[in-house]
Design a protein around this motif. Sequence first.
Motif, PDB file in Angstrom:
ATOM      1  N   LEU A  33       0.118  -8.129   9.725  1.00 13.62           N
ATOM      2  CA  LEU A  33       0.751  -6.838   9.958  1.00 13.62           C
ATOM      3  C   LEU A  33      -0.125  -5.962  10.847  1.00 13.62           C
ATOM      4  O   LEU A  33       0.366  -5.293  11.764  1.00 13.62           O
ATOM      5  N   SER A  34      -1.418  -5.994  10.589  1.00  8.82           N
ATOM      6  CA  SER A  34      -2.343  -5.216  11.406  1.00  8.82           C
ATOM      7  C   SER A  34      -2.282  -5.651  12.868  1.00  8.82           C
ATOM      8  O   SER A  34      -2.260  -4.816  13.782  1.00  8.82           O
ATOM      9  N   GLU A  35      -2.238  -6.943  13.098  1.00  8.34           N
ATOM     10  CA  GLU A  35      -2.157  -7.461  14.466  1.00  8.34           C
ATOM     11  C   GLU A  35      -0.873  -6.986  15.140  1.00  8.34           C
ATOM     12  O   GLU A  35      -0.883  -6.562  16.302  1.00  8.34           O
ATOM     13  N   LEU A  36       0.228  -7.038  14.398  1.00  8.97           N
ATOM     14  CA  LEU A  36       1.518  -6.646  14.959  1.00  8.97           C
ATOM     15  C   LEU A  36       1.590  -5.153  15.244  1.00  8.97           C
ATOM     16  O   LEU A  36       2.297  -4.728  16.165  1.00  8.97           O
ATOM     17  N   LEU A  37       0.847  -4.364  14.473  1.00 14.16           N
ATOM     18  CA  LEU A  37       0.853  -2.906  14.651  1.00 14.16           C
ATOM     19  C   LEU A  37      -0.265  -2.414  15.564  1.00 14.16           C
ATOM     20  O   LEU A  37      -0.396  -1.204  15.779  1.00 14.16           O
ATOM     21  N   GLY A  38      -1.060  -3.315  16.049  1.00 12.88           N
ATOM     22  CA  GLY A  38      -2.174  -2.895  16.888  1.00 12.88           C
ATOM     23  C   GLY A  38      -3.254  -2.166  16.116  1.00 12.88           C
ATOM     24  O   GLY A  38      -4.008  -1.358  16.671  1.00 12.88           O
ATOM     25  N   GLY A  39      -3.323  -2.415  14.814  1.00 17.80           N
ATOM     26  CA  GLY A  39      -4.395  -1.864  13.988  1.00 17.80           C
ATOM     27  C   GLY A  39      -4.247  -0.413  13.602  1.00 17.80           C
ATOM     28  O   GLY A  39      -5.213   0.205  13.136  1.00 17.80           O
ATOM     29  N   LYS A  40      -3.039   0.168  13.770  1.00 13.56           N
ATOM     30  CA  LYS A  40      -2.884   1.571  13.387  1.00 13.56           C
ATOM     31  C   LYS A  40      -1.444   1.852  12.967  1.00 13.56           C
ATOM     32  O   LYS A  40      -0.514   1.130  13.339  1.00 13.56           O
ATOM     33  N   GLY A  41      -1.291   2.897  12.145  1.00 11.54           N
ATOM     34  CA  GLY A  41       0.040   3.307  11.727  1.00 11.54           C
ATOM     35  C   GLY A  41       0.153   3.479  10.226  1.00 11.54           C
ATOM     36  O   GLY A  41      -0.771   3.166   9.469  1.00 11.54           O
ATOM     37  N   LYS A  42       1.294   3.985   9.797  1.00 10.78           N
ATOM     38  CA  LYS A  42       1.577   4.182   8.380  1.00 10.78           C
ATOM     39  C   LYS A  42       2.388   3.001   7.853  1.00 10.78           C
ATOM     40  O   LYS A  42       3.336   2.561   8.504  1.00 10.78           O
ATOM     41  N   VAL A  43       1.999   2.510   6.666  1.00 16.76           N
ATOM     42  CA  VAL A  43       2.717   1.389   6.067  1.00 16.76           C
ATOM     43  C   VAL A  43       2.993   1.678   4.597  1.00 16.76           C
ATOM     44  O   VAL A  43       2.375   2.562   3.991  1.00 16.76           O
ATOM     45  N   ALA A  44       3.926   0.925   4.040  1.00 18.56           N
ATOM     46  CA  ALA A  44       4.270   1.054   2.628  1.00 18.56           C
ATOM     47  C   ALA A  44       4.325  -0.333   1.998  1.00 18.56           C
ATOM     48  O   ALA A  44       4.472  -1.341   2.700  1.00 18.56           O
ATOM     49  N   ILE A  45       4.217  -0.355   0.678  1.00 19.21           N
ATOM     50  CA  ILE A  45       4.289  -1.603  -0.081  1.00 19.21           C
ATOM     51  C   ILE A  45       5.486  -1.545  -1.014  1.00 19.21           C
ATOM     52  O   ILE A  45       5.642  -0.587  -1.779  1.00 19.21           O
ATOM     53  N   VAL A  46       6.331  -2.555  -0.937  1.00 13.29           N
ATOM     54  CA  VAL A  46       7.430  -2.730  -1.888  1.00 13.29           C
ATOM     55  C   VAL A  46       6.991  -3.874  -2.800  1.00 13.29           C
ATOM     56  O   VAL A  46       7.001  -5.034  -2.408  1.00 13.29           O
ATOM     57  N   CYS A  47       6.552  -3.523  -4.019  1.00  9.35           N
ATOM     58  CA  CYS A  47       5.881  -4.479  -4.905  1.00  9.35           C
ATOM     59  C   CYS A  47       6.796  -4.932  -6.037  1.00  9.35           C
ATOM     60  O   CYS A  47       7.503  -4.116  -6.638  1.00  9.35           O
ATOM     61  N   ASN A  48       6.752  -6.219  -6.334  1.00  9.08           N
ATOM     62  CA  ASN A  48       7.644  -6.770  -7.361  1.00  9.08           C
ATOM     63  C   ASN A  48       7.280  -6.316  -8.772  1.00  9.08           C
ATOM     64  O   ASN A  48       8.156  -6.227  -9.634  1.00  9.08           O
ATOM     65  N   SER A  49       6.004  -5.990  -9.028  1.00 13.66           N
ATOM     66  CA  SER A  49       5.633  -5.593 -10.387  1.00 13.66           C
ATOM     67  C   SER A  49       4.292  -4.880 -10.413  1.00 13.66           C
ATOM     68  O   SER A  49       3.349  -5.294  -9.727  1.00 13.66           O
ATOM     69  N   GLN A  50       4.227  -3.846 -11.222  1.00 14.36           N
ATOM     70  CA  GLN A  50       2.967  -3.133 -11.427  1.00 14.36           C
ATOM     71  C   GLN A  50       2.161  -3.747 -12.565  1.00 14.36           C
ATOM     72  O   GLN A  50       0.956  -3.509 -12.685  1.00 14.36           O
ATOM     73  N   THR A  51       2.811  -4.547 -13.410  1.00 18.20           N
ATOM     74  CA  THR A  51       2.162  -5.071 -14.608  1.00 18.20           C
ATOM     75  C   THR A  51       1.836  -6.560 -14.534  1.00 18.20           C
ATOM     76  O   THR A  51       0.940  -7.018 -15.240  1.00 18.20           O
ATOM     77  N   SER A  52       2.556  -7.326 -13.714  1.00 13.82           N
ATOM     78  CA  SER A  52       2.260  -8.754 -13.624  1.00 13.82           C
ATOM     79  C   SER A  52       1.002  -8.978 -12.797  1.00 13.82           C
ATOM     80  O   SER A  52       0.709  -8.213 -11.871  1.00 13.82           O
ATOM     81  N   VAL A  53       0.263 -10.034 -13.120  1.00 12.81           N
ATOM     82  CA  VAL A  53      -0.950 -10.358 -12.369  1.00 12.81           C
ATOM     83  C   VAL A  53      -0.609 -10.655 -10.916  1.00 12.81           C
ATOM     84  O   VAL A  53      -1.337 -10.264  -9.997  1.00 12.81           O
ATOM     85  N   THR A  54       0.519 -11.328 -10.693  1.00 13.22           N
ATOM     86  CA  THR A  54       0.921 -11.661  -9.327  1.00 13.22           C
ATOM     87  C   THR A  54       1.115 -10.404  -8.494  1.00 13.22           C
ATOM     88  O   THR A  54       0.593 -10.292  -7.378  1.00 13.22           O
ATOM     89  N   GLY A  55       1.866  -9.439  -9.028  1.00 13.68           N
ATOM     90  CA  GLY A  55       2.091  -8.194  -8.302  1.00 13.68           C
ATOM     91  C   GLY A  55       0.804  -7.424  -8.067  1.00 13.68           C
ATOM     92  O   GLY A  55       0.560  -6.904  -6.967  1.00 13.68           O
ATOM     93  N   GLN A  56      -0.029  -7.350  -9.086  1.00 11.81           N
ATOM     94  CA  GLN A  56      -1.302  -6.638  -8.967  1.00 11.81           C
ATOM     95  C   GLN A  56      -2.190  -7.275  -7.901  1.00 11.81           C
ATOM     96  O   GLN A  56      -2.803  -6.583  -7.089  1.00 11.81           O
ATOM     97  N   ASP A  57      -2.263  -8.606  -7.920  1.00  9.45           N
ATOM     98  CA  ASP A  57      -3.114  -9.312  -6.957  1.00  9.45           C
ATOM     99  C   ASP A  57      -2.606  -9.145  -5.529  1.00  9.45           C
ATOM    100  O   ASP A  57      -3.405  -8.971  -4.593  1.00  9.45           O
ATOM    101  N   CYS A  58      -1.286  -9.189  -5.362  1.00  6.44           N
ATOM    102  CA  CYS A  58      -0.724  -9.007  -4.013  1.00  6.44           C
ATOM    103  C   CYS A  58      -1.026  -7.613  -3.478  1.00  6.44           C
ATOM    104  O   CYS A  58      -1.447  -7.456  -2.329  1.00  6.44           O
TER     105      CYS A  58
END
Length: 204
Positions: A33-58
């Motif tokens: 994503l950084s490469e595609l954005l040229g290393g700058k800009g605002k981004v957001a995360i749409v995360c599958n879970s706040q409590t699962s280890v998978t979501g936390q790790d991602c």
Amino acid sequence: MIAFDSGVPGSDIPVTTVATDNKAAAAQAAEHLSELLGGKGKVAIVCNSQTSVTGQDCEQGFRSWLGDNAPDIQVVDVQYNNSDQAVAQQQAAAILQAHPDLAGIFATDDDGAVAAAQAAQTAAMTDTVTIIGFDSGKPQMDLVTAGTIAGSITQNPYEMGYQAVVAAVKVLKGQSVESFIDSGFSWYDAENLGDEDIQKAVYE
């Protein structure tokens, strides 16, 4: 017992767990994503879970890579949807409305990636917002092929199953195995989706 995929957090019953290193996988998503954005800009995360280890790790892997390598990329929002695509689409739409100058979205699973793409399409922002996904269900791959999603990280369910069986045979023979076996992951986009090694890893 041999665990695979999500594992059994906090339990010492499985001899080993065969799974994706989700922090490393999400870090690779952040790098692309950084490469595609040229290393700058605002981004957001749409995360599958706040409590699962998978979501936390991602989330952690993505944030950590940006913090260490892309100081000019700012995470302005993160929303958790419990893998509910309808909820994820509502959240993505709200993010896009609140941040009209948003440059990118990282979604931590199939549902979130498809939802983010649909929200961007509805808002007519597919040309200005770069979406990076995770996993490789057919709807998401179709959106990657169409260019609505720039690319995604696929886990490797083939290798995951293979290494789980290898580990089980070793245990039955009395051989030692590592407590965690990384089954790997790959970046795919419209250019390499047809490659043999990617096709072996995706979910179709």
